[in-house]
Design an enzyme around this catalytic site. Structure first.
Site, mmCIF file in Angstrom:
data_model
loop_
_atom_site.group_PDB
_atom_site.id
_atom_site.type_symbol
_atom_site.label_atom_id
_atom_site.label_comp_id
_atom_site.label_asym_id
_atom_site.label_seq_id
_atom_site.Cartn_x
_atom_site.Cartn_y
_atom_site.Cartn_z
ATOM 1 N N GLY A 12 16.757 55.567 53.342
ATOM 2 C CA GLY A 12 16.559 54.878 52.141
ATOM 3 C C GLY A 12 18.058 55.555 52.986
ATOM 4 O O GLY A 12 19.287 54.928 53.397
ATOM 5 N N CYS A 13 18.939 55.312 51.304
ATOM 6 C CA CYS A 13 20.478 54.917 51.536
ATOM 7 C C CYS A 13 20.629 56.201 51.930
ATOM 8 O O CYS A 13 19.995 57.693 52.044
ATOM 9 C CB CYS A 13 20.888 55.344 49.948
#
Length: 179
Positions: A12-13
């Site tokens: 993810g981020c």
């Protein structure tokens, strides 16, 4: 340090993953970047379109005499949901996929083994979709992405998403944190 190794991980981020790993004892450095795509030197803007094929990753350099690759993977799998295909929460797109970009066959085997364990232990109700693929490229992200959470704690995404994940991480891995 005579036994440094590198792990490249997408969950993810990258702001959360990078911040967590930079606080772990035995980690020499953790840098946000991009891997797995098909163009050279992509920009954040280009990666965000999903058209470059890159994932947001964190490249972790660690002292294998202080922390094992297995422990790096355990931390990684605690920081994100490995059952979400091409997303993490509200972050959607192939750039947010879950992946272990292995640097050698031992890393590949360890990643596959831990995924098998997670699956057998039914830690998640859904199947793990984490890719285990050979690293084919890595590009460090722009300077403003490095230490982003540390430098921008007031950012709404950081306060709403990153801070709670890091608080949980620090409680779970308190014994592994740098003094």
């Amino acid at each position: 340090m005579e036994n440094t190794q590198v792990a490249t991980l997408a969950g993810g981020c990258f702001w959360c993953i990078e911040s967590a790993f930079n606080s772990v004892d035995g980690v020499v450095s953790a840098f946000s970047g991009y891997a797995g795509g098909h163009i050279d030197n992509p920009s954040y803007k280009a990666v965000c379109t999903g058209e470059t094929g890159h994932a947001e990753v964190v490249q972790v350099t660690f002292d294998a005499n202080s922390i094992s690759y297995r422990e790096i993977l355990e931390i990684f799998f605690s920081l994100h949901n490995p059952t979400q295909l091409n997303r993490q929460g509200n972050d959607v797109g192939t750039q947010y996929r879950s992946a272990v970009f292995y640097h050698n066959e031992d890393q590949k085997a360890q990643a596959e083994a831990i995924i098998d364990e997670i699956t057998k232990e039914e830690i998640w109700p859904d199947p793990v979709v984490t890719e285990v693929v050979a690293i084919n490229n890595y590009y460090q992200a722009e300077d403003y992405h490095q230490d982003y959470f540390k430098n921008n704690p007031q950012n709404q995404y950081c306060s709403m998403v990153v801070a709670p994940k890091l608080a949980k991480f620090k409680k779970t891995f308190a014994a592994r944190l740098k003094s």
